[in-house]
Scaffold this motif. Structure first.
Motif, PDB file in Angstrom:
ATOM      1  N   PRO A 328       0.757  -1.108  -0.121  1.00 30.70           N
ATOM      2  CA  PRO A 328       0.240   0.315  -0.096  1.00 30.70           C
ATOM      3  C   PRO A 328       0.894   1.406  -0.129  1.00 30.70           C
ATOM      4  O   PRO A 328       0.834   2.150   1.115  1.00 30.70           O
ATOM      5  CB  PRO A 328      -0.638  -0.222   1.409  1.00 30.70           C
ATOM      6  N   ILE A 329       1.218   1.760  -0.659  1.00 22.03           N
ATOM      7  CA  ILE A 329       2.069   2.868  -0.979  1.00 22.03           C
ATOM      8  C   ILE A 329       1.411   3.563  -1.003  1.00 22.03           C
ATOM      9  O   ILE A 329       2.672   4.342  -0.538  1.00 22.03           O
ATOM     10  CB  ILE A 329       2.894   2.183  -2.348  1.00 22.03           C
ATOM     11  N   THR A 330       0.689   3.993  -1.763  1.00 19.57           N
ATOM     12  CA  THR A 330       0.041   5.766  -1.359  1.00 19.57           C
ATOM     13  C   THR A 330      -0.734   6.004   0.318  1.00 19.57           C
ATOM     14  O   THR A 330       0.006   6.868   0.673  1.00 19.57           O
ATOM     15  CB  THR A 330      -1.442   5.845  -1.996  1.00 19.57           C
ATOM     16  N   ASP A 331      -1.176   4.460   1.385  1.00 25.42           N
ATOM     17  CA  ASP A 331      -1.166   4.778   2.324  1.00 25.42           C
ATOM     18  C   ASP A 331      -0.350   4.833   3.265  1.00 25.42           C
ATOM     19  O   ASP A 331       0.548   6.184   4.361  1.00 25.42           O
ATOM     20  CB  ASP A 331      -1.757   3.365   2.697  1.00 25.42           C
ATOM     21  N   MET A 332       0.820   4.491   3.229  1.00 32.71           N
ATOM     22  CA  MET A 332       2.036   4.703   3.470  1.00 32.71           C
ATOM     23  C   MET A 332       2.896   6.188   2.893  1.00 32.71           C
ATOM     24  O   MET A 332       3.318   6.542   4.681  1.00 32.71           O
ATOM     25  CB  MET A 332       3.809   3.501   2.925  1.00 32.71           C
ATOM     26  N   ILE A 333       2.917   6.637   2.124  1.00 34.70           N
ATOM     27  CA  ILE A 333       3.049   7.926   1.629  1.00 34.70           C
ATOM     28  C   ILE A 333       2.067   8.845   2.586  1.00 34.70           C
ATOM     29  O   ILE A 333       1.987   9.638   3.129  1.00 34.70           O
ATOM     30  CB  ILE A 333       3.133   8.315   0.789  1.00 34.70           C
ATOM     31  N   ASP A 334       0.984   8.191   2.666  1.00 36.20           N
ATOM     32  CA  ASP A 334      -0.062   9.035   3.444  1.00 36.20           C
ATOM     33  C   ASP A 334       0.438   9.463   5.027  1.00 36.20           C
ATOM     34  O   ASP A 334       0.247  10.655   5.511  1.00 36.20           O
ATOM     35  CB  ASP A 334      -1.338   9.118   3.384  1.00 36.20           C
ATOM     36  N   GLN A 335       0.767   7.903   5.013  1.00 32.75           N
ATOM     37  CA  GLN A 335       1.345   7.431   6.338  1.00 32.75           C
ATOM     38  C   GLN A 335       2.147   8.626   7.369  1.00 32.75           C
ATOM     39  O   GLN A 335       2.353   8.601   8.523  1.00 32.75           O
ATOM     40  CB  GLN A 335       0.912   6.612   7.462  1.00 32.75           C
ATOM     41  N   GLY A 336       3.198   8.847   6.226  1.00 35.89           N
ATOM     42  CA  GLY A 336       4.501   9.666   6.540  1.00 35.89           C
ATOM     43  C   GLY A 336       5.587   8.099   7.069  1.00 35.89           C
ATOM     44  O   GLY A 336       6.853   8.725   7.453  1.00 35.89           O
ATOM     45  N   THR A 337       5.516   7.231   6.373  1.00 32.45           N
ATOM     46  CA  THR A 337       5.892   5.752   6.606  1.00 32.45           C
ATOM     47  C   THR A 337       7.173   5.878   5.640  1.00 32.45           C
ATOM     48  O   THR A 337       7.562   5.415   5.515  1.00 32.45           O
ATOM     49  CB  THR A 337       5.953   5.346   7.235  1.00 32.45           C
ATOM     50  N   LEU A 338       6.407   6.325   4.532  1.00 31.28           N
ATOM     51  CA  LEU A 338       7.641   6.491   3.279  1.00 31.28           C
ATOM     52  C   LEU A 338       8.190   7.866   2.566  1.00 31.28           C
ATOM     53  O   LEU A 338       6.310   8.901   2.327  1.00 31.28           O
ATOM     54  CB  LEU A 338       6.271   5.208   2.259  1.00 31.28           C
ATOM     55  N   LYS A 339       8.652   8.076   2.483  1.00 31.07           N
ATOM     56  CA  LYS A 339       9.278   8.935   0.817  1.00 31.07           C
ATOM     57  C   LYS A 339       9.245   8.437  -0.569  1.00 31.07           C
ATOM     58  O   LYS A 339      10.714   7.489  -0.104  1.00 31.07           O
ATOM     59  CB  LYS A 339       9.985  10.236   1.386  1.00 31.07           C
ATOM     60  N   VAL A 340       8.914   8.826  -1.441  1.00 36.74           N
ATOM     61  CA  VAL A 340       9.604   8.676  -2.930  1.00 36.74           C
ATOM     62  C   VAL A 340       9.518  10.045  -3.952  1.00 36.74           C
ATOM     63  O   VAL A 340       8.642  10.692  -3.730  1.00 36.74           O
ATOM     64  CB  VAL A 340       8.231   7.783  -3.808  1.00 36.74           C
ATOM     65  N   GLU A 341      10.761   9.300  -4.023  1.00 34.11           N
ATOM     66  CA  GLU A 341      11.505  10.672  -5.308  1.00 34.11           C
ATOM     67  C   GLU A 341      12.426  10.568  -6.030  1.00 34.11           C
ATOM     68  O   GLU A 341      12.785   9.186  -6.095  1.00 34.11           O
ATOM     69  CB  GLU A 341      12.585  11.469  -4.431  1.00 34.11           C
ATOM     70  N   VAL A 342      11.377  10.260  -7.698  1.00 36.88           N
ATOM     71  CA  VAL A 342      11.653   9.715  -8.794  1.00 36.88           C
ATOM     72  C   VAL A 342      12.946  10.881  -9.322  1.00 36.88           C
ATOM     73  O   VAL A 342      12.503  12.286  -9.505  1.00 36.88           O
ATOM     74  CB  VAL A 342      11.088   9.982  -9.853  1.00 36.88           C
ATOM     75  N   ILE A 343      14.145  10.679  -9.655  1.00 43.19           N
ATOM     76  CA  ILE A 343      15.195  11.509  -9.613  1.00 43.19           C
ATOM     77  C   ILE A 343      15.477  11.861 -11.352  1.00 43.19           C
ATOM     78  O   ILE A 343      16.266  10.169 -12.288  1.00 43.19           O
ATOM     79  CB  ILE A 343      16.202  11.654  -9.361  1.00 43.19           C
ATOM     80  N   GLY A 344      14.833  12.842 -12.556  1.00 48.13           N
ATOM     81  CA  GLY A 344      15.063  12.271 -13.647  1.00 48.13           C
ATOM     82  C   GLY A 344      16.984  12.660 -14.491  1.00 48.13           C
ATOM     83  O   GLY A 344      17.238  13.527 -12.961  1.00 48.13           O
ATOM     84  N   PRO A 345      16.429  12.610 -15.285  1.00 48.86           N
ATOM     85  CA  PRO A 345      18.945  13.219 -16.189  1.00 48.86           C
ATOM     86  C   PRO A 345      18.303  14.240 -15.725  1.00 48.86           C
ATOM     87  O   PRO A 345      18.364  15.245 -16.065  1.00 48.86           O
ATOM     88  CB  PRO A 345      18.454  12.548 -17.247  1.00 48.86           C
ATOM     89  N   GLU A 346      19.738  14.763 -15.159  1.00 50.76           N
ATOM     90  CA  GLU A 346      20.627  15.852 -14.691  1.00 50.76           C
ATOM     91  C   GLU A 346      20.399  16.763 -13.894  1.00 50.76           C
ATOM     92  O   GLU A 346      20.380  17.721 -13.903  1.00 50.76           O
ATOM     93  CB  GLU A 346      20.893  16.593 -16.377  1.00 50.76           C
ATOM     94  N   GLU A 347      19.264  15.854 -13.559  1.00 48.28           N
ATOM     95  CA  GLU A 347      18.026  17.508 -12.412  1.00 48.28           C
ATOM     96  C   GLU A 347      18.502  17.642 -10.775  1.00 48.28           C
ATOM     97  O   GLU A 347      19.009  18.337 -10.937  1.00 48.28           O
ATOM     98  CB  GLU A 347      17.240  16.011 -11.568  1.00 48.28           C
ATOM     99  N   LEU A 348      19.598  16.333 -11.147  1.00 44.16           N
ATOM    100  CA  LEU A 348      20.548  16.590  -9.240  1.00 44.16           C
ATOM    101  C   LEU A 348      21.831  16.589  -9.920  1.00 44.16           C
ATOM    102  O   LEU A 348      22.396  16.094 -10.471  1.00 44.16           O
ATOM    103  CB  LEU A 348      20.446  16.187  -8.148  1.00 44.16           C
ATOM    104  N   THR A 349      22.843  17.482  -8.794  1.00 44.60           N
ATOM    105  CA  THR A 349      24.452  16.820  -8.426  1.00 44.60           C
ATOM    106  C   THR A 349      23.919  15.330  -7.944  1.00 44.60           C
ATOM    107  O   THR A 349      23.434  15.663  -7.005  1.00 44.60           O
ATOM    108  CB  THR A 349      25.382  18.700  -8.485  1.00 44.60           C
ATOM    109  N   ILE A 350      25.954  14.802  -7.379  1.00 48.54           N
ATOM    110  CA  ILE A 350      25.866  14.367  -7.014  1.00 48.54           C
ATOM    111  C   ILE A 350      25.910  14.796  -5.020  1.00 48.54           C
ATOM    112  O   ILE A 350      25.632  14.161  -4.318  1.00 48.54           O
ATOM    113  CB  ILE A 350      27.042  13.074  -6.986  1.00 48.54           C
ATOM    114  N   ASP A 351      26.389  15.766  -5.376  1.00 45.00           N
ATOM    115  CA  ASP A 351      26.279  16.533  -3.772  1.00 45.00           C
ATOM    116  C   ASP A 351      24.950  17.033  -3.243  1.00 45.00           C
ATOM    117  O   ASP A 351      24.299  16.994  -2.063  1.00 45.00           O
ATOM    118  CB  ASP A 351      27.153  17.751  -4.264  1.00 45.00           C
ATOM    119  N   GLU A 352      24.263  17.714  -4.461  1.00 47.62           N
ATOM    120  CA  GLU A 352      21.951  18.314  -4.435  1.00 47.62           C
ATOM    121  C   GLU A 352      21.717  16.374  -3.444  1.00 47.62           C
ATOM    122  O   GLU A 352      20.974  16.349  -2.749  1.00 47.62           O
ATOM    123  CB  GLU A 352      22.035  18.782  -5.251  1.00 47.62           C
TER     124      GLU A 352
END
Length: 497
Positions: A328-352
C-alpha cells in the motif's frame, strides 16, 4: 536528546569554537568550518559569469541583516547595475554603501593618473585617499573590492601592484574590516601573486556544466576539502557540500529487519541486519524493487520511516506495480512512513543528492534508504565523473555510520563464474547480496531468490522459488534440484518430478 542530535551538537561546538563571520551563502559556512575568521581577507576567484559578485552580495547582505555596516568598492560594474542585481536576487542592500571606482565613474573620466599609497603631496587625486576617506567615514565591518584585478592597470609594474594591494589589505584589516577581494581568474591574467597576499582563497569553476566551489587556502582553520556543488537560482547562491562519511556517526544499535515473509527471513537468518548495505541483484523484471518495498512495508507497520530514490521508473508505474502486489505505497506515503523521490536525468548533482539523503536521515529520521537502479544513479547525477561507484561507496559508508539500512537494486544481464554485484565489480561494497533470477522449467519461466553473501551473520545457502502475486511476495521451499544459477545457464535436474 537523541543520539543523532547529540552527535551533531558536539560537532557543531567544535566547528564554532572560534568566532566566525558568516558568508551569507547557504552551505558555504559549513565548507569554511563556520565562516570567515574576523578581520581577514579572502580572495574569491573565478571566470566571468561564475557568480563572484553574487557571492559578495550575499556576504554584505548578511552583515546588514546582523546590524553591521558594509562597503562595496566597485571597480567593474557600476553601482546601479549591482543594486539591480541585488534586488533581482532578493537582497536587502538599501543600507549598503558604495565607493564607485568603475570605469564609468567620475574618477576615470579625466586624464589624471591614479596611484595607491603614494606620498600625500602628489597633485593628482589618489585612489587610496578616496578609500581612506570612505573607510574612516563609514567604519565598515565588511568590505568588498570587486574586482581587485582592475588595479593592475593602474600600477606601473607587478612589484608595485603587489605592494599596493598588500598595503590596501593591511589597511582595511587594521580598520577592523573583514574583506573580500574578487579576481577574474583567467590564463591570460594569472592571480597567483594575489593568492599569496590574502588569508583565504575561494575558487569558483564550471566543470562540464556543473558549477563548483573549493577552498585552496584558509589560514587559521581547517576547511572541507574538495570541489562542492554551487548553484545560482532566483533566490541567489547555494553551496551543496560533498559528503564526508567520517563526519557522521551514531551509536551502533543493530537489529534484524524482517521482510514480513517468513521464508525470505529464513534465507536471511532472520532478516537483514540494520545499518548494513544490501544489494538486490538480478535482471530486469525479476522483482528487485518489489522485494525492497516489501522490507519497507514491514518497517512501516512498525512505524519506521523509509525513503526510496528511483532513477529508472516514473512515479505512476512504480505506484501501480506496488499496489498490484499488495504493497500500500499510497497509504504509506500518506502516513509519513515512506517518501518516494523520482530523480530524472541531469536533475541533481551528486552533492545535491547526498544532501537529500542527509536531510531524510538526520532531519526526518529515515531508517531505510533505497537507491533503485545503479545504472540510473551513474547516468542521472551530474558530477559523478568517471568513477560513479566511488560516490556510492561514500553513501554506503555514511548510511552504515548512521545506523541506516541501505538497499541498492542493481540490474545485471548475466552472472558467470564468480558473482559480480555490478558490472564494475562492486560486490565488495555490499554487506549482503541477494540474487534474483529467471529460470526455465519445462518451457515456463520461474523466479528464484537466494543469498550469496552476508557479512554480519550466517545465512541459508539454498535457492527458493519466488512468486510475485496479487497478495504480495511468496517465497517457496528450497530448490536443491536447481543447478547452474551461477554459470548463466540455470536449469533443473532431469529426474525432477
Amino acid at each position: 536528546m537523541s543520539n543523532q542530535n547529540l552527535t551533531h551538537h558536539v560537532m557543531s561546538d567544535d566547528i564554532h569554537s572560534q568566532e566566525r563571520i558568516s558568508t551569507g551563502v547557504p552551505g558555504m559556512d559549513d565548507v569554511l568550518g563556520g565562516g570567515y575568521l574576523p578581520e581577514t581577507a579572502t580572495l574569491v576567484r573565478g571566470p566571468p559569469g561564475s557568480g563572484k559578485s553574487i557571492f559578495s552580495l550575499h556576504f554584505l547582505a548578511a552583515g546588514l541583516d546582523a546590524g553591521e555596516t558594509g562597503l562595496y568598492i566597485n571597480l567593474g560594474e557600476p553601482e546601479a547595475y549591482i543594486r539591480d542585481t541585488g534586488r533581482r536576487f532578493g537582497f536587502d542592500i538599501d543600507g549598503l554603501s558604495f565607493l564607485n571606482l568603475s570605469a564609468s565613474g567620475d574618477q576615470f573620466q579625466g586624464e589624471e593618473t591614479y596611484t595607491l599609497f603614494e606620498s600625500g603631496d602628489v597633485e593628482t587625486p589618489s585612489l587610496v585617499e578616496n578609500i581612506r576617506t570612505e573607510i574612516e567615514e563609514i567604519g565598515p565591518d565588511r568590505v568588498v573590492v570587486d574586482p581587485v584585478t582592475e588595479f593592475r592597470y593602474l600600477a606601473p609594474d607587478q612589484h608595485q601592484f603587489r605592494s599596493q594591494i598588500l598595503g590596501l589589505v593591511n589597511f582595511l584589516k587594521a580598520e577592523g574590516a573583514t574583506v573580500i577581494l574578487t579576481s577574474q581568474a583567467a590564463e591570460s591574467m594569472p592571480d597567483d601573486d594575489l593568492q599569496f597576499l590574502v588569508d583565504a582563497v575561494v575558487s569558483m569553476e564550471d566543470d562540464s556544466g556543473r558549477r563548483t566551489i573549493h577552498v585552496s587556502k584558509f589560514r587559521g582553520s581547517s576547511v572541507r576539502s574538495g570541489h562542492h556543488t554551487l548553484r545560482i537560482t532566483d533566490d541567489g547562491m547555494r553551496v551543496w557540500t560533498r559528503l564526508d562519511p567520517n563526519r557522521h556517526e551514531r551509536e551502533d544499535t543493530s537489529a534484524k529487519l524482517s521482510s514480513g515473509v517468513p521464508e525470505l527471513d529464513s534465507l536471511l537468518s532472520g532478516g537483514l541486519t540494520t545499518g548494513t548495505i544490501t544489494f538486490l541483484s538480478g535482471p530486469t523484471g525479476v522483482g528487485k524493487t518489489t522485494t525492497g518495498l516489501q522490507f519497507m512495508k514491514e518497517a512501516a507497520g512498525r512505524g519506521q520511516r523509509s525513503v526510496l530514490y528511483s532513477f529508472e521508473e516514473d512515479t505512476q508505474t512504480l505506484f501501480e506495480r506496488a499496489e498490484a502486489v499488495n504493497i500500500p505505497i499510497t497509504d504509506m506515503i500518506d502516513q509519513g512512513t515512506l517518501k518516494v523521490e523520482v530523480i530524472g536525468p541531469e536533475e541533481l548533482t551528486i552533492d545535491e543528492f547526498t544532501h537529500h539523503i542527509r536531510t531524510e536521515v538526520e532531519d526526518n529520521d529515515a531508517e531505510i534508504v533505497m537507491i533503485d537502479g545503479t545504472s540510473g544513479f551513474e547516468q542521472s547525477l551530474r558530477g559523478v565523473g568517471a568513477e560513479p561507484m566511488r560516490h556510492l561507496v561514500k553513501i554506503g559508508r555514511y548510511l552504515r555510520n548512521m545506523g541506516v539500512t541501505g538497499l541498492v537494486t542493481n540490474e545485471v544481464h548475466e552472472i558467470t563464474g564468480e558473482f559480480r554485484a555490478t558490472d564494475q565489480g562492486m560486490s565488495y561494497l555490499a554487506d549482503s547480496i541477494v540474487v534474483l533470477r529467471h529460470v526455465e522449467y519445462k518451457g515456463t519461466l520461474r523466479k528464484v531468490i537466494g543469498v550469496l553473501k552476508m557479512r554480519t551473520s550466517d545465512y541459508e545457502n539454498q535457492l527458493r522459488e519466488l512468486e510475485i502475486t496479487g497478495h504480495g511476495l511468496r517465497v517457496g521451499e528450497s530448490l536443491p534440484e536447481l543447478r547452474g544459477i551461477l554459470t548463466g545457464t540455470p536449469g533443473w535436474d532431469d529426474d525432477e518430478t
